[in-house]
Design an enzyme around this catalytic site. Structure first.
Site, PDB file in Angstrom:
ATOM      1  N   LEU A 197      56.564  26.154  49.629  1.00  0.00           N
ATOM      2  CA  LEU A 197      56.001  26.940  50.717  1.00  0.00           C
ATOM      3  C   LEU A 197      57.268  27.921  51.150  1.00  0.00           C
ATOM      4  CD1 LEU A 197      54.483  24.204  52.929  1.00  0.00           C
ATOM      5  CD2 LEU A 197      53.481  25.665  51.361  1.00  0.00           C
ATOM      6  N   LYS A 242      61.907  22.336  41.354  1.00  0.00           N
ATOM      7  CA  LYS A 242      61.962  23.088  42.746  1.00  0.00           C
ATOM      8  C   LYS A 242      63.436  23.312  42.914  1.00  0.00           C
ATOM      9  CE  LYS A 242      61.503  23.071  47.113  1.00  0.00           C
ATOM     10  NZ  LYS A 242      60.904  24.095  47.901  1.00  0.00           N
ATOM     11  N   ALA A 248      65.428  24.452  40.706  1.00  0.00           N
ATOM     12  CA  ALA A 248      65.775  25.653  39.956  1.00  0.00           C
ATOM     13  C   ALA A 248      65.022  27.079  40.656  1.00  0.00           C
ATOM     14  CB  ALA A 248      65.084  25.331  38.625  1.00  0.00           C
ATOM     15  N   ALA A 277      66.980  28.106  43.427  1.00  0.00           N
ATOM     16  CA  ALA A 277      68.166  28.610  43.002  1.00  0.00           C
ATOM     17  C   ALA A 277      68.070  30.047  42.544  1.00  0.00           C
ATOM     18  CB  ALA A 277      69.035  27.740  41.984  1.00  0.00           C
ATOM     19  N   CYS A 336      66.260  25.553  52.999  1.00  0.00           N
ATOM     20  CA  CYS A 336      66.345  24.933  51.444  1.00  0.00           C
ATOM     21  C   CYS A 336      67.503  25.645  50.717  1.00  0.00           C
ATOM     22  CB  CYS A 336      64.767  25.374  50.809  1.00  0.00           C
ATOM     23  SG  CYS A 336      63.654  24.361  51.497  1.00  0.00           S
ATOM     24  N   ARG A 357      69.025  43.918  58.325  1.00  0.00           N
ATOM     25  CA  ARG A 357      67.897  43.818  57.592  1.00  0.00           C
ATOM     26  C   ARG A 357      67.227  45.170  57.003  1.00  0.00           C
ATOM     27  NH1 ARG A 357      66.528  38.621  56.263  1.00  0.00           N
ATOM     28  NH2 ARG A 357      67.293  37.075  57.894  1.00  0.00           N
TER      29      ARG A 357
END
Length: 483
Positions: free
Chosen positions: A160, A217, A219, A222, A273, A449
């Site tokens: 997600l 996940k 990978a 990353a 994450c 940004r």
């Protein structure tokens, strides 16, 4: 009677995922359990504990029908056919692998509890991001405690993106299910596949062995983080050469082998994450005797740290090499737009860097509370991922230099400079003439940004720095910025 599902952990993954399963599978009873009473109370209230577009409607459509939130953990786990485990796997803060390895304390205690309370066969699904080979440890705990009960372990990582989680759940690119290549393992895969098949086309449900699912996940995260660090590394070169990173990204993204996604230069990636998973990957590589591979992935995190540091140095050097006693507005604190999540947000390092240089910060973010901002700025690295009562905060005097305000105009009033840290849409439509009139001169804008119209801002009179864009003559000649 249909299948009963229980999910341990009512956080960013467990809550939305189970709400979507309940919506799409009216024949399945879905229980979400957590030991945190305040969190469960919030899921049962009108003010959900997390902000995610579309989540509110889905929860309210199913809650009390086939979706339930409870603290009665053991009973509901015992009654379930399928148990999803969606607990935290924070980075270890001490001991072996500190700063890199995943801390599986919460996972292990969940597994022991499942083994203790179960009276019937169960499928146990890893939903949290876990290091490859975690399933082996979980299996050992479950099988060594079994009372003639059969446990099958599956890996079903989530992919997600915060801000679009409900959309991602409704129409996933893929659902990944990893299991053992045994008859029992294959049967468990089929049972979980049948749940997702209520709404996900069969060709989008991938099945693999356990280790491939666990590693996929890490990978995926990353590779995504690597793309951000790659374009951010290019942004520094663009500034040095007069190239425009948006033009470079557009040209590169037109190559169908590369594609345009995740090529926006910024002040750095954040979220729960990316950094955690890459450090975890680094640790696994080191443990498997692969130092070169570990070093390669570690560099992705180091470029991200460099980008945040570079942004702070640009702010300080542009403003005559000192921000001491100067008011700087920080627009946005969440790690990206459309979420209130601040985990690993680049805003933390940017604010800390400016506070340490004695700046006076005025922070505005519509979705993040003052309490959360202050907690984030007074916490040690990696402590955010542990339960709140275990988060040691450092009483820091830096927070005396910080105020949290209710709108962007209040934040920028009387300020010497403003920094855009989160790409909230509202920042694109602000009345910058009004902001300019109320700021100290020269008035500086640092767009972390690349969401603002630089030409318009320069016409108004601002000195503008935008990541990876040709430098304002003012900024270009400042020696400190290059170091």
């Amino acid at each position: 009677m249909g299948v009963t599902i229980c999910c341990i952990g009512a956080g960013y993954v467990g809550g939305p995922t189970m709400a979507m399963i309940a919506l799409k599978c009216p024949d399945i009873v879905v229980n979400v359990v957590d030991i945190s009473k305040p969190r469960i109370a919030a899921w049962n209230s009108d003010e959900l504990p997390i902000y995610e577009p579309g989540l509110d409607e889905v929860v309210k459509a199913c809650r009390g029908k086939n979706l339930f939130f409870s603290t009665d953990v053991e009973r509901l786990v015992a009654e379930a056919d399928i148990v999803f485990v969606s607990v935290n796997t924070p980075t270890k803060t001490r001991g072996l692998g500190a700063g890199k390895a995943a801390d599986l304390t919460y996972w292990e205690s969940a597994a022991r509890m499942i083994a203790d309370v179960s009276t019937s066969d169960k499928i146990v699904v890893e939903k949290s991001t876990v290091p490859v080979k975690t399933a082996e440890a979980i299996e050992k705990i479950l099988t060594h405690n079994k009372k003639g009960i059969n446990f099958e372990i599956l890996s079903n990582p989530e992919f997600l993106a915060e801000g679009t989680a409900m959309e991602d759940l409704d129409k996933p690119d893929r659902v990944l299910i990893g299991g053992r290549e045994t008859p029992g393992g294959q049967k468990a895969i089929a049972a979980l596949k049948a749940v997702y098949a209520h709404w996900v086309p069969e060709e989008n449900i991938l099945t693999t062995n356990l280790w491939s699912a666990e590693l996929s996940k890490l990978a995926a995260n990353a590779f995504l983080a690597q793309r951000i660090s790659s374009i951010n590394a290019m942004s520094a070169l663009c500034e040095a050469t007069g190239a425009d990173v948006k033009e470079v990204a557009y040209a590169v993204g037109k190559d169908s082998r590369i594609g345009p996604k995740f090529l926006n230069a910024s002040v750095g990636f954040g979220g729960s994450c990316f950094q955690k998973d890459i450090l975890n990957l680094v640790y696994i590589c080191e443990c498997n005797g692969l130092p070169e591979v570990a070093h390669y992935w570690k560099q992705v995190v180091q470029i991200n740290d460099y980008q945040k540091d570079r942004f702070v140095r640009r702010v300080v050097s542009s403003m005559f090499n000192t921000v001491s006693g100067k008011k700087i507005a920080i627009l946005g604190f969440a790690f990206k737009k459309d979420t209130g999540d601040t985990r690993e947000t680049p805003a933390i390092d940017v604010c800390r860097g400016l506070l340490e240089d004695k700046a006076l910060l005025s922070v505005y973010d519509a979705q993040v509370t003052e309490e959360q901002i202050k907690r984030d700025l007074s916490m040690n690295k990696f402590d955010w991922d542990h339960p709140q009562h275990l988060q040691p905060t450092n009483p820091t005097t830096l927070l005396n230099q910080l105020t949290v305000v209710k709108d962007a105009y209040e934040a920028t009033k009387g300020a010497h400079g403003l920094c855009v840290i989160t790409e909230w849409d509202e920042f694109k439509t602000l009345d910058f003439q009004k902001i300019y009139d109320n700021m100290q001169k020269p008035a500086f804008i640092f767009d972390g940004r690349n969401v603002l119209n630089i030409e318009e801002l320069r016409k108004i009179g601002f000195v503008v720095y935008s990541i990876g864009k040709p430098l304002d003559p003012w900024v270009k000649d400042l020696p400190a910025a290059a170091h």
